[in-house]
Design a protein around this motif. Sequence first.
Motif, mmCIF file in Angstrom:
data_model
loop_
_atom_site.group_PDB
_atom_site.id
_atom_site.type_symbol
_atom_site.label_atom_id
_atom_site.label_comp_id
_atom_site.label_asym_id
_atom_site.label_seq_id
_atom_site.Cartn_x
_atom_site.Cartn_y
_atom_site.Cartn_z
ATOM 1 N N UNK A 265 0.814 -1.227 0.000
ATOM 2 C CA UNK A 265 0.000 0.000 0.000
ATOM 3 C C UNK A 265 0.842 1.269 0.000
ATOM 4 N N UNK A 266 1.946 1.255 -0.717
ATOM 5 C CA UNK A 266 2.779 2.457 -0.788
ATOM 6 C C UNK A 266 2.317 3.409 -1.885
ATOM 7 N N UNK A 267 1.832 2.875 -2.971
ATOM 8 C CA UNK A 267 1.353 3.724 -4.075
ATOM 9 C C UNK A 267 0.016 3.171 -4.564
ATOM 10 N N UNK A 268 -0.998 3.319 -3.748
ATOM 11 C CA UNK A 268 -2.299 2.730 -4.056
ATOM 12 C C UNK A 268 -3.024 3.540 -5.126
ATOM 13 N N UNK A 269 -3.955 2.893 -5.789
ATOM 14 C CA UNK A 269 -4.807 3.567 -6.764
ATOM 15 C C UNK A 269 -6.130 2.820 -6.836
ATOM 16 N N UNK B 291 -8.661 10.957 -1.989
ATOM 17 C CA UNK B 291 -8.140 10.679 -3.326
ATOM 18 C C UNK B 291 -8.433 11.856 -4.245
ATOM 19 N N UNK B 292 -7.459 12.203 -5.072
ATOM 20 C CA UNK B 292 -7.645 13.258 -6.063
ATOM 21 C C UNK B 292 -8.005 12.644 -7.411
ATOM 22 N N UNK B 293 -8.846 13.344 -8.159
ATOM 23 C CA UNK B 293 -9.226 12.859 -9.480
ATOM 24 C C UNK B 293 -8.028 12.808 -10.413
ATOM 25 N N UNK B 294 -7.980 11.769 -11.254
ATOM 26 C CA UNK B 294 -6.850 11.587 -12.158
ATOM 27 C C UNK B 294 -7.013 12.353 -13.463
ATOM 28 N N UNK B 295 -8.223 12.779 -13.776
ATOM 29 C CA UNK B 295 -8.461 13.555 -14.996
ATOM 30 C C UNK B 295 -9.689 14.429 -14.777
ATOM 31 N N UNK C 212 -8.197 -9.849 0.428
ATOM 32 C CA UNK C 212 -7.490 -9.830 -0.849
ATOM 33 C C UNK C 212 -8.255 -10.638 -1.889
ATOM 34 N N UNK C 213 -8.422 -10.046 -3.075
ATOM 35 C CA UNK C 213 -9.049 -10.739 -4.200
ATOM 36 C C UNK C 213 -8.041 -11.156 -5.254
ATOM 37 N N UNK C 214 -6.809 -10.724 -5.106
ATOM 38 C CA UNK C 214 -5.772 -11.054 -6.067
ATOM 39 C C UNK C 214 -4.462 -10.442 -5.626
ATOM 40 N N UNK C 215 -3.377 -10.720 -6.346
ATOM 41 C CA UNK C 215 -2.090 -10.119 -5.983
ATOM 42 C C UNK C 215 -2.116 -8.604 -6.175
ATOM 43 N N UNK C 216 -1.988 -7.873 -5.086
ATOM 44 C CA UNK C 216 -2.034 -6.418 -5.148
ATOM 45 C C UNK C 216 -3.429 -5.860 -5.281
ATOM 46 N N UNK D 123 -21.120 0.225 -2.592
ATOM 47 C CA UNK D 123 -20.394 0.280 -1.320
ATOM 48 C C UNK D 123 -19.099 -0.520 -1.360
ATOM 49 N N UNK D 124 -19.037 -1.530 -2.182
ATOM 50 C CA UNK D 124 -17.830 -2.353 -2.279
ATOM 51 C C UNK D 124 -16.906 -1.800 -3.359
ATOM 52 N N UNK D 125 -15.632 -1.700 -3.067
ATOM 53 C CA UNK D 125 -14.660 -1.202 -4.038
ATOM 54 C C UNK D 125 -13.326 -1.898 -3.815
ATOM 55 N N UNK D 126 -12.407 -1.689 -4.747
ATOM 56 C CA UNK D 126 -11.110 -2.347 -4.686
ATOM 57 C C UNK D 126 -9.989 -1.312 -4.690
ATOM 58 N N UNK D 127 -8.964 -1.607 -3.947
ATOM 59 C CA UNK D 127 -7.762 -0.776 -3.880
ATOM 60 C C UNK D 127 -6.620 -1.571 -4.498
ATOM 61 N N UNK D 128 -5.943 -0.966 -5.464
ATOM 62 C CA UNK D 128 -4.853 -1.636 -6.172
ATOM 63 C C UNK D 128 -3.509 -1.129 -5.659
ATOM 64 N N UNK D 129 -2.569 -2.029 -5.582
ATOM 65 C CA UNK D 129 -1.236 -1.709 -5.071
ATOM 66 C C UNK D 129 -0.356 -1.193 -6.208
ATOM 67 N N UNK D 130 -0.725 -0.019 -6.735
ATOM 68 C CA UNK D 130 0.045 0.593 -7.808
ATOM 69 C C UNK D 130 -0.646 0.481 -9.154
ATOM 70 N N UNK D 131 -0.304 1.398 -10.059
ATOM 71 C CA UNK D 131 -0.919 1.419 -11.389
ATOM 72 C C UNK D 131 -0.628 0.177 -12.226
#
Length: 283
Positions: A52-56, A150-154, A171-175, A265-273
Motif C-alpha cells: 500500500x505504498x502507491x495505491x490507486x 483521493x484526487x481525481x486523475x483527470x 485480498x481478491x488477487x495479488x495487489x 459500497x464495495x470497491x477495490x484498492x490496487x497496489x500501484x498502477x
Amino acid sequence: VLRLRGEDLYLDRKRIRFHRRMKTMRRRLIPVPVRKKKRERKPGEWKREFNARSICSYPPEDVVIEGYGRYLQNKALQIKAEENTHIEPFTCSMSDGIDIRETIRDWARRKIYVKVERPLRGKVGSVVVIFDPDFADEEGKERFPWCVTWLGEHEQESDMAFYSTPAGEVMDGPGISRCQYGGFMLTYPPLRVYDIWKDPFFDFARNKPERLLIAALDYSVEKHVVYVSAAPPSGWCRSIAARLGKKIIYLPIGMFSPVTLKKIRQFHVLDGHPVRTYAHHYI
C-alpha cells in the motif's frame, strides 16, 4: 346426399402409424463457461505482498461511482423542483400546464387547476453518502477506521474523501484488496482537495459523517450539497451551511435501491498502477 362413415375412408387401405424410437429428447446438462479464479499458492501470500505504498483505484469502479454521483445530483434537483411547485385554480394563465390529478380530484366543482413552478436557484455541487456513521464503541474501536482522500486523475473524475475498512485485509488477487465504504464525499472539479482527515480546519467536526459534510460544504463550488444518510444532518451542520451561503439537500438512504447501494459500497484498492493491467482477471 352422400353419407360417409369413418370406416369408409379407409377402404382397401391400412393405417400406418410412425413413432420415434425415442419419443422425447433427452435432457442434458450443458456446461456453462465459468472463468476460473486464480488462487494463492500459499495462504496469506497476497496479503503479505500488499504494501500500500502507491495505491490507486480500479477505473471501472470509478466510472460507476461518478455516474451514481451525477444521478444523486439530478435526483436532488428533481425533488427540490417538485417542492417548489404549487397548485392553484386556473384564472387567466395556464402557467406551467394543467395539473391533471388535482383537476380530476375536484371535477365535481368543475374547476381546473394549473401548476406553478418556481425555478430552483443554484446547482448541486458536492455529494455525501453515509452508509454507516461508524461511531466508536465503548472500547474505542471502529469498523471503518481507514480514512483516505483521493484526487481525481483527470477532468472527468471528482476529488473523493472516504472512510472504509482497511486496505490489505481482504485480498481478491495479488495487489488487489477489497474494501467497503462507511461513507464518502465527491466534489468537482478535481485536484482541489487537501487531505480532509489531516486538515486542522475540520477538527471541530464531532464525527466522520460531519467531517465529510463540512468538507463538502467548504469545497463545493455550487450552492447546494446533497447529503444521503439514514439520519438527517444536524442543526449545527445546517447553521454552518447557512454561514457559508450553501444549502443541504437531505435524501434518506432508504429511498434508494439496496441492491445498487450494496454494489457501490464495495470497491477495490490496487497496489500501484501496474496492477490495473491484470486486475480484470480477479475482479
